[in-house]
Design a protein around this motif. Sequence first.
Motif, PDB file in Angstrom:
ATOM      1  N   GLY A  16      -3.761   1.605   2.138  1.00  0.00           N
ATOM      2  CA  GLY A  16      -2.829   0.522   1.837  1.00  0.00           C
ATOM      3  C   GLY A  16      -1.653   0.986   1.003  1.00  0.00           C
ATOM      4  O   GLY A  16      -0.511   0.576   1.242  1.00  0.00           O
ATOM      5  N   LEU A  17      -1.905   1.860   0.037  1.00  0.00           N
ATOM      6  CA  LEU A  17      -0.807   2.397  -0.766  1.00  0.00           C
ATOM      7  C   LEU A  17       0.141   3.246   0.086  1.00  0.00           C
ATOM      8  O   LEU A  17       1.367   3.169  -0.065  1.00  0.00           O
ATOM      9  CB  LEU A  17      -1.356   3.225  -1.917  1.00  0.00           C
ATOM     10  CG  LEU A  17      -2.027   2.444  -3.036  1.00  0.00           C
ATOM     11  CD1 LEU A  17      -2.654   3.397  -4.036  1.00  0.00           C
ATOM     12  CD2 LEU A  17      -1.036   1.534  -3.723  1.00  0.00           C
ATOM     13  N   LEU A  18      -0.416   4.036   0.987  1.00  0.00           N
ATOM     14  CA  LEU A  18       0.430   4.837   1.869  1.00  0.00           C
ATOM     15  C   LEU A  18       1.264   3.956   2.806  1.00  0.00           C
ATOM     16  O   LEU A  18       2.424   4.260   3.089  1.00  0.00           O
ATOM     17  CB  LEU A  18      -0.428   5.808   2.682  1.00  0.00           C
ATOM     18  CG  LEU A  18      -1.087   6.931   1.882  1.00  0.00           C
ATOM     19  CD1 LEU A  18      -2.043   7.713   2.762  1.00  0.00           C
ATOM     20  CD2 LEU A  18      -0.046   7.830   1.268  1.00  0.00           C
ATOM     21  N   VAL A  19       0.680   2.860   3.249  1.00  0.00           N
ATOM     22  CA  VAL A  19       1.421   1.946   4.120  1.00  0.00           C
ATOM     23  C   VAL A  19       2.535   1.251   3.344  1.00  0.00           C
ATOM     24  O   VAL A  19       3.629   1.045   3.882  1.00  0.00           O
ATOM     25  CB  VAL A  19       0.453   0.923   4.767  1.00  0.00           C
ATOM     26  CG1 VAL A  19       1.199  -0.218   5.406  1.00  0.00           C
ATOM     27  CG2 VAL A  19      -0.418   1.610   5.795  1.00  0.00           C
ATOM     28  N   VAL A  20       2.292   0.917   2.093  1.00  0.00           N
ATOM     29  CA  VAL A  20       3.348   0.302   1.278  1.00  0.00           C
ATOM     30  C   VAL A  20       4.503   1.281   1.074  1.00  0.00           C
ATOM     31  O   VAL A  20       5.677   0.892   1.140  1.00  0.00           O
ATOM     32  CB  VAL A  20       2.773  -0.197  -0.071  1.00  0.00           C
ATOM     33  CG1 VAL A  20       3.874  -0.558  -1.039  1.00  0.00           C
ATOM     34  CG2 VAL A  20       1.867  -1.387   0.161  1.00  0.00           C
ATOM     35  N   VAL A  21       4.180   2.558   0.885  1.00  0.00           N
ATOM     36  CA  VAL A  21       5.239   3.565   0.777  1.00  0.00           C
ATOM     37  C   VAL A  21       6.043   3.622   2.069  1.00  0.00           C
ATOM     38  O   VAL A  21       7.270   3.688   2.065  1.00  0.00           O
ATOM     39  CB  VAL A  21       4.634   4.946   0.435  1.00  0.00           C
ATOM     40  CG1 VAL A  21       5.654   6.053   0.593  1.00  0.00           C
ATOM     41  CG2 VAL A  21       4.080   4.937  -0.977  1.00  0.00           C
ATOM     42  N   ARG A  22       5.339   3.583   3.212  1.00  0.00           N
ATOM     43  CA  ARG A  22       6.040   3.607   4.509  1.00  0.00           C
ATOM     44  C   ARG A  22       6.880   2.347   4.694  1.00  0.00           C
ATOM     45  O   ARG A  22       7.969   2.390   5.265  1.00  0.00           O
ATOM     46  CB  ARG A  22       5.011   3.715   5.640  1.00  0.00           C
ATOM     47  CG  ARG A  22       5.621   3.837   6.995  1.00  0.00           C
ATOM     48  CD  ARG A  22       6.156   5.231   7.160  1.00  0.00           C
ATOM     49  NE  ARG A  22       7.501   5.188   7.692  1.00  0.00           N
ATOM     50  CZ  ARG A  22       8.287   6.239   7.799  1.00  0.00           C
ATOM     51  NH1 ARG A  22       7.890   7.406   7.390  1.00  0.00           N
ATOM     52  NH2 ARG A  22       9.481   6.144   8.283  1.00  0.00           N
ATOM     53  N   LEU A  23       6.373   1.228   4.192  1.00  0.00           N
ATOM     54  CA  LEU A  23       7.121  -0.030   4.287  1.00  0.00           C
ATOM     55  C   LEU A  23       8.416   0.038   3.486  1.00  0.00           C
ATOM     56  O   LEU A  23       9.469  -0.413   3.942  1.00  0.00           O
ATOM     57  CB  LEU A  23       6.254  -1.191   3.801  1.00  0.00           C
ATOM     58  CG  LEU A  23       6.864  -2.575   3.794  1.00  0.00           C
ATOM     59  CD1 LEU A  23       7.155  -3.023   5.213  1.00  0.00           C
ATOM     60  CD2 LEU A  23       5.941  -3.554   3.117  1.00  0.00           C
ATOM     61  N   LEU A  24       8.345   0.623   2.316  1.00  0.00           N
ATOM     62  CA  LEU A  24       9.531   0.696   1.464  1.00  0.00           C
ATOM     63  C   LEU A  24      10.513   1.775   1.909  1.00  0.00           C
ATOM     64  O   LEU A  24      11.712   1.635   1.720  1.00  0.00           O
ATOM     65  CB  LEU A  24       9.115   0.944   0.011  1.00  0.00           C
ATOM     66  CG  LEU A  24       8.302  -0.176  -0.632  1.00  0.00           C
ATOM     67  CD1 LEU A  24       7.857   0.238  -2.027  1.00  0.00           C
ATOM     68  CD2 LEU A  24       9.091  -1.464  -0.676  1.00  0.00           C
ATOM     69  N   ARG A  25      10.012   2.859   2.494  1.00  0.00           N
ATOM     70  CA  ARG A  25      10.881   3.973   2.870  1.00  0.00           C
ATOM     71  C   ARG A  25      11.154   4.036   4.364  1.00  0.00           C
ATOM     72  O   ARG A  25      11.761   5.003   4.826  1.00  0.00           O
ATOM     73  CB  ARG A  25      10.252   5.292   2.415  1.00  0.00           C
ATOM     74  CG  ARG A  25      10.085   5.354   0.916  1.00  0.00           C
ATOM     75  CD  ARG A  25       9.645   6.690   0.473  1.00  0.00           C
ATOM     76  NE  ARG A  25      10.784   7.599   0.548  1.00  0.00           N
ATOM     77  CZ  ARG A  25      10.669   8.899   0.673  1.00  0.00           C
ATOM     78  NH1 ARG A  25       9.490   9.455   0.752  1.00  0.00           N
ATOM     79  NH2 ARG A  25      11.728   9.663   0.715  1.00  0.00           N
ATOM     80  N   GLY A  26      10.737   3.038   5.126  1.00  0.00           N
ATOM     81  CA  GLY A  26      10.961   3.043   6.567  1.00  0.00           C
ATOM     82  C   GLY A  26      12.441   3.050   6.900  1.00  0.00           C
ATOM     83  O   GLY A  26      13.229   2.323   6.307  1.00  0.00           O
ATOM     84  N   ARG A  27      12.788   3.880   7.876  1.00  0.00           N
ATOM     85  CA  ARG A  27      14.206   4.017   8.207  1.00  0.00           C
ATOM     86  C   ARG A  27      14.692   2.927   9.152  1.00  0.00           C
ATOM     87  O   ARG A  27      15.825   2.511   9.086  1.00  0.00           O
ATOM     88  CB  ARG A  27      14.445   5.386   8.828  1.00  0.00           C
ATOM     89  CG  ARG A  27      14.211   6.473   7.832  1.00  0.00           C
ATOM     90  CD  ARG A  27      14.594   7.802   8.372  1.00  0.00           C
ATOM     91  NE  ARG A  27      14.356   8.799   7.335  1.00  0.00           N
ATOM     92  CZ  ARG A  27      14.118  10.047   7.563  1.00  0.00           C
ATOM     93  NH1 ARG A  27      14.097  10.497   8.800  1.00  0.00           N
ATOM     94  NH2 ARG A  27      13.910  10.879   6.578  1.00  0.00           N
ATOM     95  N   THR A  28      13.822   2.495  10.040  1.00  0.00           N
ATOM     96  CA  THR A  28      14.237   1.475  11.003  1.00  0.00           C
ATOM     97  C   THR A  28      13.433   0.206  10.787  1.00  0.00           C
ATOM     98  O   THR A  28      12.410   0.196  10.094  1.00  0.00           O
ATOM     99  CB  THR A  28      14.033   1.973  12.452  1.00  0.00           C
ATOM    100  OG1 THR A  28      12.641   2.166  12.677  1.00  0.00           O
ATOM    101  CG2 THR A  28      14.787   3.258  12.712  1.00  0.00           C
ATOM    102  N   THR A  29      13.896  -0.845  11.382  1.00  0.00           N
ATOM    103  CA  THR A  29      13.192  -2.114  11.297  1.00  0.00           C
ATOM    104  C   THR A  29      11.841  -2.031  11.992  1.00  0.00           C
ATOM    105  O   THR A  29      10.864  -2.621  11.525  1.00  0.00           O
ATOM    106  CB  THR A  29      14.050  -3.219  11.946  1.00  0.00           C
ATOM    107  OG1 THR A  29      15.347  -3.194  11.363  1.00  0.00           O
ATOM    108  CG2 THR A  29      13.436  -4.576  11.731  1.00  0.00           C
ATOM    109  N   LEU A  30      11.772  -1.282  13.072  1.00  0.00           N
ATOM    110  CA  LEU A  30      10.515  -1.145  13.792  1.00  0.00           C
ATOM    111  C   LEU A  30       9.466  -0.427  12.943  1.00  0.00           C
ATOM    112  O   LEU A  30       8.284  -0.783  12.985  1.00  0.00           O
ATOM    113  CB  LEU A  30      10.751  -0.398  15.100  1.00  0.00           C
ATOM    114  CG  LEU A  30       9.652  -0.487  16.132  1.00  0.00           C
ATOM    115  CD1 LEU A  30       9.354  -1.936  16.477  1.00  0.00           C
ATOM    116  CD2 LEU A  30      10.037   0.278  17.375  1.00  0.00           C
TER     117      LEU A  30
END
Length: 88
Positions: A16-30
């Motif tokens: 879950g923590l790794l997914v939150v990092v991906r959510l905050l640092r995601g480059r595209t909307t997808l």
Amino acid sequence: MAWVFAVTFGLLCVAGLLVVVRLLRGRTTLDRIVAVDVFVTLTVAGTCVGMGWLGDGSNIALLAAFALLAFIGSISAARLIEKKEPYR
């Protein structure tokens, strides 16, 4: 048997923590849509582990409805993004 639940819940928290990092640092909307979908899946899985740990299965219908709504929302958002963004 309790250590299995504890280890599983701990691994779900790390994911879950790794997914939150991906959510905050995601480059595209997808990327962000997929991160939210994975986070919802991890939340449902964590709740299922908690129900197994406590031996209480009273929320199974609620979890199924939550997972279905999250799936439908992800599909709808992905189709909306697909129409807006050109293919690469």
